[in-house]
Design a protein around this motif. Structure first.
Motif, PDB file in Angstrom:
ATOM      1  N   GLN A  12     -13.249   9.678 -47.328  1.00 34.05           N
ATOM      2  CA  GLN A  12     -14.062  10.976 -46.882  1.00 34.05           C
ATOM      3  C   GLN A  12     -12.975  11.967 -46.338  1.00 34.05           C
ATOM      4  N   TYR A  13     -11.878  11.581 -45.684  1.00 33.20           N
ATOM      5  CA  TYR A  13     -10.914  12.383 -45.254  1.00 33.20           C
ATOM      6  C   TYR A  13      -9.682  12.570 -46.160  1.00 33.20           C
ATOM      7  N   ASP A  14      -9.723  12.179 -47.265  1.00 30.35           N
ATOM      8  CA  ASP A  14      -8.821  12.340 -48.394  1.00 30.35           C
ATOM      9  C   ASP A  14      -8.507  13.924 -48.874  1.00 30.35           C
ATOM     10  N   SER A  15      -7.412  14.423 -48.048  1.00 34.55           N
ATOM     11  CA  SER A  15      -7.089  15.787 -48.460  1.00 34.55           C
ATOM     12  C   SER A  15      -5.715  16.046 -48.188  1.00 34.55           C
ATOM     13  N   GLN A  16      -4.800  16.492 -49.096  1.00 31.18           N
ATOM     14  CA  GLN A  16      -3.562  16.597 -48.933  1.00 31.18           C
ATOM     15  C   GLN A  16      -3.071  18.002 -47.919  1.00 31.18           C
ATOM     16  N   LYS A  17      -4.134  18.894 -48.102  1.00 33.96           N
ATOM     17  CA  LYS A  17      -3.880  20.047 -47.218  1.00 33.96           C
ATOM     18  C   LYS A  17      -4.270  19.808 -45.685  1.00 33.96           C
ATOM     19  N   LEU A  18      -5.303  18.663 -45.247  1.00 41.89           N
ATOM     20  CA  LEU A  18      -5.657  18.306 -44.223  1.00 41.89           C
ATOM     21  C   LEU A  18      -4.216  17.443 -43.508  1.00 41.89           C
ATOM     22  N   THR A  19      -3.674  16.481 -44.280  1.00 38.97           N
ATOM     23  CA  THR A  19      -2.475  15.651 -44.169  1.00 38.97           C
ATOM     24  C   THR A  19      -1.281  16.581 -43.701  1.00 38.97           C
ATOM     25  N   MET A  20      -1.248  17.696 -44.565  1.00 37.78           N
ATOM     26  CA  MET A  20       0.034  18.572 -44.463  1.00 37.78           C
ATOM     27  C   MET A  20      -0.071  19.310 -43.084  1.00 37.78           C
ATOM     28  N   PHE A  21      -1.405  19.319 -42.531  1.00 36.21           N
ATOM     29  CA  PHE A  21      -1.398  19.981 -41.276  1.00 36.21           C
ATOM     30  C   PHE A  21      -0.716  18.868 -40.078  1.00 36.21           C
TER      31      PHE A  21
ATOM     32  N   PHE B 231      -2.571   9.088 -34.614  1.00 35.27           N
ATOM     33  CA  PHE B 231      -2.621  10.134 -35.189  1.00 35.27           C
ATOM     34  C   PHE B 231      -4.204  10.181 -35.552  1.00 35.27           C
ATOM     35  N   TYR B 232      -4.705   9.163 -36.275  1.00 33.26           N
ATOM     36  CA  TYR B 232      -6.098   9.191 -36.859  1.00 33.26           C
ATOM     37  C   TYR B 232      -7.143   8.528 -36.193  1.00 33.26           C
ATOM     38  N   ALA B 233      -6.751   7.978 -35.092  1.00 35.68           N
ATOM     39  CA  ALA B 233      -7.709   7.094 -34.379  1.00 35.68           C
ATOM     40  C   ALA B 233      -9.169   7.645 -34.400  1.00 35.68           C
ATOM     41  N   PRO B 234      -9.442   8.928 -34.077  1.00 34.12           N
ATOM     42  CA  PRO B 234     -10.787   9.308 -34.195  1.00 34.12           C
ATOM     43  C   PRO B 234     -11.134   9.240 -35.512  1.00 34.12           C
ATOM     44  N   VAL B 235     -10.362   9.677 -36.606  1.00 37.87           N
ATOM     45  CA  VAL B 235     -10.722   9.742 -38.031  1.00 37.87           C
ATOM     46  C   VAL B 235     -10.980   8.339 -38.516  1.00 37.87           C
ATOM     47  N   LEU B 236     -10.270   7.436 -37.870  1.00 40.10           N
ATOM     48  CA  LEU B 236     -10.362   5.917 -38.627  1.00 40.10           C
ATOM     49  C   LEU B 236     -11.492   5.506 -37.947  1.00 40.10           C
ATOM     50  N   PHE B 237     -11.901   5.498 -36.775  1.00 42.35           N
ATOM     51  CA  PHE B 237     -13.157   4.946 -36.115  1.00 42.35           C
ATOM     52  C   PHE B 237     -14.254   5.614 -36.651  1.00 42.35           C
ATOM     53  N   ASP B 238     -14.247   7.065 -36.754  1.00 41.98           N
ATOM     54  CA  ASP B 238     -15.393   7.531 -37.533  1.00 41.98           C
ATOM     55  C   ASP B 238     -15.615   7.059 -38.890  1.00 41.98           C
ATOM     56  N   THR B 239     -14.637   6.987 -39.530  1.00 43.86           N
ATOM     57  CA  THR B 239     -14.514   6.472 -41.097  1.00 43.86           C
ATOM     58  C   THR B 239     -15.295   4.967 -40.911  1.00 43.86           C
TER      59      THR B 239
ATOM     60  N   GLY C  19      -1.822  12.765 -30.087  1.00 39.01           N
ATOM     61  CA  GLY C  19      -3.147  12.577 -29.556  1.00 39.01           C
ATOM     62  C   GLY C  19      -3.688  13.940 -30.086  1.00 39.01           C
ATOM     63  N   ILE C  20      -3.561  14.873 -29.905  1.00 33.99           N
ATOM     64  CA  ILE C  20      -4.256  16.214 -30.493  1.00 33.99           C
ATOM     65  C   ILE C  20      -4.703  16.113 -31.965  1.00 33.99           C
ATOM     66  N   SER C  21      -3.884  15.819 -32.612  1.00 36.11           N
ATOM     67  CA  SER C  21      -3.982  16.120 -34.287  1.00 36.11           C
ATOM     68  C   SER C  21      -5.091  15.279 -34.598  1.00 36.11           C
ATOM     69  N   GLY C  22      -5.162  14.189 -34.353  1.00 33.61           N
ATOM     70  CA  GLY C  22      -6.201  13.374 -34.777  1.00 33.61           C
ATOM     71  C   GLY C  22      -7.673  13.663 -34.295  1.00 33.61           C
ATOM     72  N   GLY C  23      -7.456  14.087 -33.055  1.00 33.12           N
ATOM     73  CA  GLY C  23      -8.937  14.396 -32.404  1.00 33.12           C
ATOM     74  C   GLY C  23      -9.506  15.800 -33.078  1.00 33.12           C
ATOM     75  N   VAL C  24      -8.717  16.869 -33.440  1.00 34.10           N
ATOM     76  CA  VAL C  24      -9.132  18.086 -33.606  1.00 34.10           C
ATOM     77  C   VAL C  24      -9.502  17.986 -35.367  1.00 34.10           C
ATOM     78  N   THR C  25      -9.017  16.859 -36.291  1.00 37.25           N
ATOM     79  CA  THR C  25      -9.467  16.973 -37.383  1.00 37.25           C
ATOM     80  C   THR C  25     -10.455  15.980 -37.682  1.00 37.25           C
ATOM     81  N   SER C  26     -11.209  15.480 -36.497  1.00 38.92           N
ATOM     82  CA  SER C  26     -12.324  14.969 -36.617  1.00 38.92           C
ATOM     83  C   SER C  26     -13.465  15.752 -35.973  1.00 38.92           C
ATOM     84  N   MET C  27     -13.034  16.929 -35.547  1.00 36.85           N
ATOM     85  CA  MET C  27     -14.020  17.728 -35.136  1.00 36.85           C
ATOM     86  C   MET C  27     -14.589  18.760 -36.096  1.00 36.85           C
TER      87      MET C  27
END
Length: 508
Positions: free
Chosen positions: A77-86, A305-313, A43-51
Motif C-alpha cells: 500500500q505504500y509502494d511509491s518511488q516518489k514517496l521513498t525519494m522524499f 524510518f518506516y516504523a509507523p508505516v510498517l506498524f500501520d501496514t 524519526g520524523i520522516s516515517g511519522g509524517v509519511t503515515s499522516m
C-alpha cells in the motif's frame, strides 16, 4: 570468545595521564548533541509519511491506495518511488556533503563543519515546514542532508579526540545517544501533532527540526577546538594549554609530543585520499567500508524510518502505529545507555557479537509472525491483540540489540582507528558508505516489502549473520587503547591472532 590480538592491559602500551573532568564531560555532551539532527530526521520522516493529511497533499496516489481500496495487498500500500525519494534524497545529499566536509574538517577544524551542519539543517527545516509542493519537500530534504553530512563527519571525530582514552567509548557513544533521543522526540511529536484538527500537524513535525539545528549551531560556536585540530593547524602552545585543561593534569608532555609527531607525519601526506589506498592502511579502510555497510543492512533504519508505516501496514492503525514507534524509540534510548555503561568495560567485540545474535533471533521470529498471519497475499483478516503485542515485543528486543551494539559502535569504532594523517578522509569514507547504503535501503525498502513480503526480514537477518562472522574473525578489541597508538592494534591482531591466515588474507 577466543583471545584477540591487540594491545592488552599490561603489555607495554602507553597510558597517558588524564581524568574525566567536568569540562571535558560538558564539552562532549554539547558536541554529541550533533546527533539530534540525524535522529530527529529519522524519526520524523516515517511519522509524517503515515499522516493522512500529508499523504493527501503531496502523495495522493498513495493516499488513495491506502484509503479507497480495502482489498489492496497490505505489503504494497505504500509502494511509491516518489514517496521513498522524499525520505531517501537526504542521504545522497549527506554523502556529497561528507566528502566536502573532509577537507573543511582537516583545514579549518571540526567546529566549522559542525557549524555548517547546523545552519544547513536549519534552512532545510524551514523550507520543509513551509512546503507547498513536492519539489519544496525535496529541496528541503537535500539541505537537511547537507547538514547531516557535515555533522556526521565532524562530531564523532571531535568526540574521539577530546575524550580521555579510558572513557573514549562512553563519551563517543553520546553521539548515538543523541540520535536515539532525536528519534524518540520526533516519534512523540508525531503522535501528538497527528491529532491536530485541520491536518497541518505535519508542518510542525517538519519545521520542528529547527530546534535541534539551533542547538548544534550554537554549540559549535561555544565549543573549544580539539588539541589535535589545533596542532594540525600549527597552534602548538594553544593546543598544549587546551590539552592540560581537557585532561585535568599539568603533565601532558608525552601525549602532546605524540600528537605533534602524528601531525608532522600527517603533513607529509599531500593527498590523504590517495594515501587511504596504501597497503598499510588496508585494515582501517576495510573497517571504514565494512562497518557502515553492515550497519545499514541490519535493517534498523527500515524500522526507524518506516516504523509507523510498517506498524500501520501490519494492521495497527495510524494512531496505534505512531504509539508503537514511540515505544521502540524509548527502547532505543535506554538500550543506548546500556552501551555507554558497558562499552569500556565489556569491550567492542562482545557488544558487536551479542547484539548480532540478538538481532538475528528477533528478525527470524518477526518474519515468522508476519508470514503466519499475512502469508504471501498480504491480507491478514482480523488481527488478534496478542499478535500485535508479540510483533512489537520482538521488534523492541531487536531495537535494543542494535542500540547497544551496531548502533553506537558503527560510529565509534571507525572514528577511533584512523591515524591523524588520514583521519578526516577515512571518516568521510565511513560517512559516505553509511549514507549511500542508507539511501539504497530507504529507496528500495517499500518496493522490497511489496515483492518479497515477510522475507524482507530474513533478507536482513542473513546480513546480520554475515556481519557477526566478519566481526568474530577480523575486528580486534580497541577498548582502552590511546587513539594515537591504534595502528599497533592491527599489527598485533594479524601477528598474534589464532586466525592470522584469514587476517593476513584480508589485511595483507
Amino acid at each position: 570468545m577466543p583471545a584477540v590480538g591487540g594491545i592488552a592491559p599490561g603489555s607495554g602500551k602507553k597510558e597517558y595521564p588524564g581524568n574525566l573532568t567536568p569540562y571535558v564531560t560538558v564539552t562532549c555532551v554539547v558536541a554529541a548533541m550533533g546527533g539530534l539532527i540525524f535522529g530527529y530526521d529519522i524519526g520524523i520522516s516515517g511519522g509524517v509519511t503515515s499522516m493522512d493529511s500529508f499523504l493527501r497533499k503531496f502523495f495522493p496516489s498513495v493516499y488513495r491506495k491506502k484509503k479507497e481500496d480495502s482489498t489492496t495487498n497490505q505489503y504494497c500500500q505504500y509502494d511509491s518511488q516518489k514517496l521513498t525519494m522524499f525520505t531517501s534524497s537526504l542521504y545522497l545529499a549527506a554523502l556529497a556533503a561528507s566528502l566536502v566536509a573532509s577537507w573543511i574538517t582537516r583545514k579549518f577544524g571540526r567546529k566549522l563543519s559542525m557549524l555548517f551542519g547546523g545552519v544547513l539543517f536549519c534552512a532545510g527545516a524551514i523550507i520543509n515546514g513551509l512546503a507547498k509542493a513536492v519539489w519544496m519537500l525535496i529541496l528541503g530534504r537535500i539541505l537537511l542532508g547537507f547538514g547531516i553530512g557535515f555533522a556526521n563527519q565532524s562530531v564523532p571525530l571531535y568526540l574521539s579526540e577530546m575524550a580521555p582514552y579510558r572513557y573514549r567509548g562512553a563519551l563517543n557513544i553520546g553521539f548515538q545517544l543523541s540520535i536515539t533521543i532525536g528519534i524518540l522526540v520526533a516519534n512523540i511529536l508525531n503522535y501528538f501533532f497527528a491529532k491536530i484538527h485541520g491536518g497541518w500537524g505535519w508542518r510542525l513535525s517538519l519545521g520542528g527540526a529547527m530546534v535541534p539545528a539551533l542547538i548544534i549551531t550554537v554549540g559549535s560556536l561555544i565549543l573549544p577546538d580539539t588539541p589535535n585540530s589545533m596542532i594540525e593547524r600549527g597552534r602548538h602552545e594553544e593546543a598544549r594549554t587546551k590539552l592540560r585543561r581537557v585532561r585535568g593534569v599539568y603533565d601532558v608532555d608525552e601525549e602532546f609530543n605524540d600528537l605533534v609527531l602524528a601531525s608532522e607525519e600527517s603533513k607529509k601526506v599531500e593527498h590523504p585520499w590517495k594515501n587511504l589506498l596504501q597497503r598499510k592502511y588496508r585494515p582501517q579502510l576495510t573497517m571504514a567500508i565494512a562497518i557502515p555497510f553492515f550497519q545499514q543492512l541490519t535493517g534498523i533504519n527500515v524500522i526507524m524510518f518506516y516504523a509507523p508505516v510498517l506498524f500501520d501496514t501490519i494492521g495497527f492503525g495510524s494512531q496505534a502505529a505512531l504509539m508503537s514507534a514511540v515505544i521502540t524509540g524509548l527502547v532505543n534510548v535506554f538500550a543506548t545507555l546500556v552501551s555507554i555503561y558497558g562499552v569500556d568495560k565489556w569491550g567492542r567485540r562482545f557488544l558487536f557479537l551479542e547484539g548480532g545474535i540478538q538481532m538475528l533471533i528477533c528478525q527470524a521470529v518477526v518474519a515468522a509472525c508476519i508470514g503466519a498471519k499475512f502469508g504471501v497475499n498480504g491480507n491478514p483478516g482480523e488481527l488478534p491483540k496478542w499478535y500485535a503485542v508479540v510483533v512489537v515485543l520482538f521488534i523492541c528486543v531487536y531495537v535494543a540489540g542494535f542500540a547497544w551494539s551496531w548502533g553506537p559502535l558503527g560510529w565509534l569504532v571507525p572514528s577511533e582507528i584512523f591515524p591523524l594523517e588520514i583521519r578526516s578522509a577515512a571518516q568521510s569514507v565511513n560517512v559516505s558508505v553509511n549514507m549511500l547504503f542508507t539511501f539504497i535501503v530507504a529507496q528500495v525498502f517499500l518496493t522490497m516489502l511489496c515483492h518479497i513480503k515477510f522475507g524482507l526480514f530474513l533478507f536482513f537477518a542473513f546480513f546480520v549473520l554475515m556481519m557477526s562472522i566478519f566481526v568474530y574473525y577480523f575486528l580486534p578489541e580497541t577498548k582502552g587503547i590511546p587513539i594515537e597508538e591504534m595502528t599497533q592494534v592491527w599489527k598485533s591482531h594479524c601477528m598474534e591472532n589464532v586466525k592470522s591466515l584469514l587476517c593476513g588474507y584480508v589485511f595483507g
